[in-house]
Scaffold this motif. Structure first.
Motif, PDB file in Angstrom:
ATOM      1  N   TYR A 120       0.837  -1.211   0.000  1.00  0.00           N
ATOM      2  CA  TYR A 120       0.000   0.000   0.000  1.00  0.00           C
ATOM      3  C   TYR A 120       0.869   1.257   0.000  1.00  0.00           C
ATOM      4  O   TYR A 120       0.641   2.185  -0.781  1.00  0.00           O
ATOM      5  CB  TYR A 120      -0.917  -0.005   1.223  1.00  0.00           C
ATOM      6  N   THR A 121       1.886   1.274   0.856  1.00  0.00           N
ATOM      7  CA  THR A 121       2.759   2.441   0.953  1.00  0.00           C
ATOM      8  C   THR A 121       3.536   2.655  -0.337  1.00  0.00           C
ATOM      9  O   THR A 121       3.716   3.794  -0.793  1.00  0.00           O
ATOM     10  CB  THR A 121       3.748   2.275   2.118  1.00  0.00           C
ATOM     11  N   GLN A 124       1.405   4.337  -2.932  1.00  0.00           N
ATOM     12  CA  GLN A 124       1.284   5.775  -2.659  1.00  0.00           C
ATOM     13  C   GLN A 124       2.541   6.516  -3.114  1.00  0.00           C
ATOM     14  O   GLN A 124       2.476   7.628  -3.640  1.00  0.00           O
ATOM     15  CB  GLN A 124       1.051   6.011  -1.164  1.00  0.00           C
ATOM     16  N   LYS A 129       0.576  10.299  -4.685  1.00  0.00           N
ATOM     17  CA  LYS A 129      -0.818  10.724  -4.546  1.00  0.00           C
ATOM     18  C   LYS A 129      -0.968  11.772  -3.453  1.00  0.00           C
ATOM     19  O   LYS A 129      -0.459  11.617  -2.353  1.00  0.00           O
ATOM     20  CB  LYS A 129      -1.685   9.505  -4.228  1.00  0.00           C
TER      21      LYS A 129
END
Length: 272
Positions: A120-121, A124, A129
């Motif tokens: 997830y990181t 990003q 984002k």
């Protein structure tokens, strides 16, 4: 601890400190895969090795964020009122997550959860984002509720909380530079409470090596903190000169490789 292990930890500490200052992250999650390698080399119990890596990485954030807080405070960038409003919830959530939930998760599930978080990181980072501002900050109860959630989640993955507190503050129309600076101030109570929770929840565990306070391995903390407190300000200084968006994409690719390592650790823990 062997000299090679000390050298590995100090090298990783210098890199994580620099990246923490450069990209505004706590640096703890970067250390976890490398500490797993070192702890495996030292023959630590597989039952606690991932827990120790995450807890020890979180403990190092106490020292890394201190340098960042001082640098931001000198420029008047931290919203201390907001930090004070969010901190009670962060402390409660971090204590609960670090002492109750963290120890209850076995190594296989904790490795999988951490790997998913890294993916997830990294996404990003690759997308760079930036959430669009949408509203004002909620009241005291709302800030406490969000703080509790953010603290618990951060304690489970050994992160300083910027990955969730910065998007929240931006969404609530806090100026970007204030949100980034204030996240450093919020990282300290998260790290302090989570580290206390780790130690309390695992005190007296039979499989811990000497030199540990619960899941926190003190020799590793000393090795990492001894260099990260010096490289974090260097990263913060460099951030004003480099294209950080491009660096985030490079770092995102590196995180994906670390995620692959953690997925493999999870696979082995599950027995596949």
């Amino acid at each position: 601890m062997l000299l090679s292990d000390i050298a590995m930890l100090m090298l990783c500490g210098s890199i994580s400190g620099f990246l923490a200052g450069l990209l505004g992250i706590g640096g703890g999650m970067i250390l976890v895969p490398f500490m797993i390698l070192v702890f495996n080399h030292q023959g630590f119990s597989q039952e606690v090795i991932v827990h120790m890596a995450i807890a020890t990485g979180m403990a190092t954030i106490l020292f890394t964020t201190t340098s960042a807080i001082w640098a931001h405070h000198k420029h008047g960038s931290i919203d201390w009122k907001l930090v004070g409003s969010l901190s009670p919830g962060l402390v409660v959530g971090s204590l609960i997550g670090g002492s109750e939930i963290f120890e209850a998760l076995n190594t296989s599930w904790l490795s999988l959860f951490f790997a998913i978080f890294i993916v997830y990181t990294s996404i990003q980072m690759l997308l760079n984002k930036k959430p669009k501002p949408g509203r004002d900050l909620p009241g005291s109860l709302g800030l406490f509720g969000f703080g509790s959630f953010a603290g618990a989640l951060s304690s489970l993955v050994g992160a300083g909380g910027a990955f969730i507190t910065v998007p929240f503050m931006l969404w609530c129309n806090v100026k970007p530079h204030v949100a980034m600076a204030s996240s450093s101030g919020l990282g300290f109570p998260i790290a302090a409470a989570a580290t206390a929770g780790y130690m309390y929840g695992s005190w007296g565990h039979p499989n811990l090596p000497s030199g540990s306070l619960g899941f926190v391995y003190l020799p590793a903390v000393v090795c990492i903190a001894a260099v990260s407190i010096f490289t974090a300000p260097l990263g913060a200084k460099m951030a004003r000169k480099l294209d950080v968006a491009q660096l985030k994409r490079i770092f995102g690719v590196m995180l994906l490789m670390l995620a692959a390592f953690m997925f493999n650790e999870s696979r082995k823990a599950f027995g596949y």
